[in-house]
Scaffold this motif. Structure first.
Motif, short mmCIF file in Angstrom:
data_model
loop_
_atom_site.label_atom_id
_atom_site.label_comp_id
_atom_site.label_asym_id
_atom_site.label_seq_id
_atom_site.Cartn_x
_atom_site.Cartn_y
_atom_site.Cartn_z
N UNK A 153 0.79 -1.33 -0.02
CA UNK A 153 0.18 0.02 0.15
C UNK A 153 0.68 1.37 0.05
N UNK A 154 0.86 2.06 0.91
CA UNK A 154 1.76 3.19 1.20
C UNK A 154 2.89 3.22 1.95
N UNK A 155 3.06 1.89 2.18
CA UNK A 155 4.37 1.59 3.05
C UNK A 155 5.56 0.90 1.94
N UNK A 156 6.68 1.60 2.33
CA UNK A 156 7.72 1.14 1.52
C UNK A 156 8.70 0.00 2.40
N UNK A 157 8.87 -1.19 2.39
CA UNK A 157 9.74 -2.06 3.06
C UNK A 157 10.93 -2.18 2.33
N UNK A 186 9.94 1.15 6.26
CA UNK A 186 9.99 0.30 7.22
C UNK A 186 11.47 -0.27 6.89
N UNK A 187 12.56 -0.29 7.56
CA UNK A 187 13.61 -0.83 7.32
C UNK A 187 13.81 -2.11 7.97
N UNK A 188 14.22 -3.14 7.15
CA UNK A 188 14.39 -4.44 7.49
C UNK A 188 15.80 -4.83 7.80
#
Lengths: 113, 138
Positions: free
Chosen positions: A12-16, A48-50
């Motif tokens: 959606x509007x989240x970039x991982x 979001x940083x993994x």
């Protein structure tokens, strides 16, 4: 040779952003270009940083995180992290990142948080 | 005293090589994982500075020298690049000459945080020598 250092996942509007094993200046070189492209083509209000595969990080990683934070903060967005190990945690603390980005245990929590 | 010295081409992929070689050398001191990571981070910072500031991304040689005396570790990182005109200013947290915004300006702060002692000798046109000391196993 031209193996991709970062992999990106849109929710959606989240970039991982899945980070590499070694987050140093060498590996950070393409991140700015790649994320700028993704930000310009998609509406993203959270990054979001993994860190789950990241074993080493130096101040180059801090620079990259801070710049994404500034980009997100400028448009009312947010940055969260997950999967941080002990070495990376120490570097994040010394770099002052703990105050700016919330840490989570899992990807789902980081996306929701 | 035990010591080794190596010369690296100033290329970004050598950042990892430098920190890993130093880590392997000091493993004979039986450091904790945290001490090992501290030294790796400090080496990575100094080598990255030599490459992107000292040589401005151009060709050059970075010298890495490591000495072990008892439990005392000394790491010297030397370049023959452009040097630093104001070392005190360069060592300030968040100080950077980078215009892209991608560099945090925390390189020297990190070296200071992860090592016991950091000294910097530099002058314009003469290059830079960073000497870092740390006691391993306390």
């Amino acid at each position: 040779m031209t193996e991709q250092t970062f992999t990106y996942e849109a929710r959606g509007q989240v970039l991982v952003i899945h980070l590499p094993k070694e987050l140093d200046h060498h590996n950070c070189r393409n991140l700015r270009y790649e994320t700028d492209l993704l930000f310009s083509e998609n509406y993203i209000n959270k990054v979001v940083f993994d860190f789950s595969k990241t074993q080493f990080m130096d101040s180059s990683g801090i620079g990259v995180l801070l710049n994404r934070y500034k980009q997100m903060a400028g448009s009312g967005g947010k940055v969260t992290l997950y999967g941080v190990n002990a070495q990376v945690g120490r570097v994040l603390a010394i770099g002052g990142i703990h105050r700016l980005m919330e840490h989570f245990d899992s990807k789902e929590a980081a996306i929701a948080g | 005293m035990e010591r080794f010295r190596m010369e690296l081409e100033s290329r970004s992929k050598n950042e990892e090589f430098a920190r890993v070689v130093v880590a392997v050398f000091i493993s004979r001191l039986d450091p904790t994982l945290e001490e090992l990571n501290d030294v790796k981070t400090a080496v990575s910072e100094a080598v990255t500075n030599a490459e992107i500031h000292g040589y401005q991304g151009a060709e050059g040689i970075i010298q890495v020298e490591v000495e072990i005396e008892g439990r005392e570790l000394t790491v010297k990182i030397r370049d023959k690049g452009i040097g630093i005109s104001n070392v005190e200013e360069a060592r300030q947290p968040m100080f950077t000459t980078d215009k892209s915004g991608e560099r945090s300006g925390m390189g020297f702060s990190f070296m200071e945080a992860f090592m016991d002692q950091v000294t910097v000798e530099s002058s314009p046109g003469q290059g830079t020598l960073v000497v870092m000391k740390k006691k391993i196993g306390r």
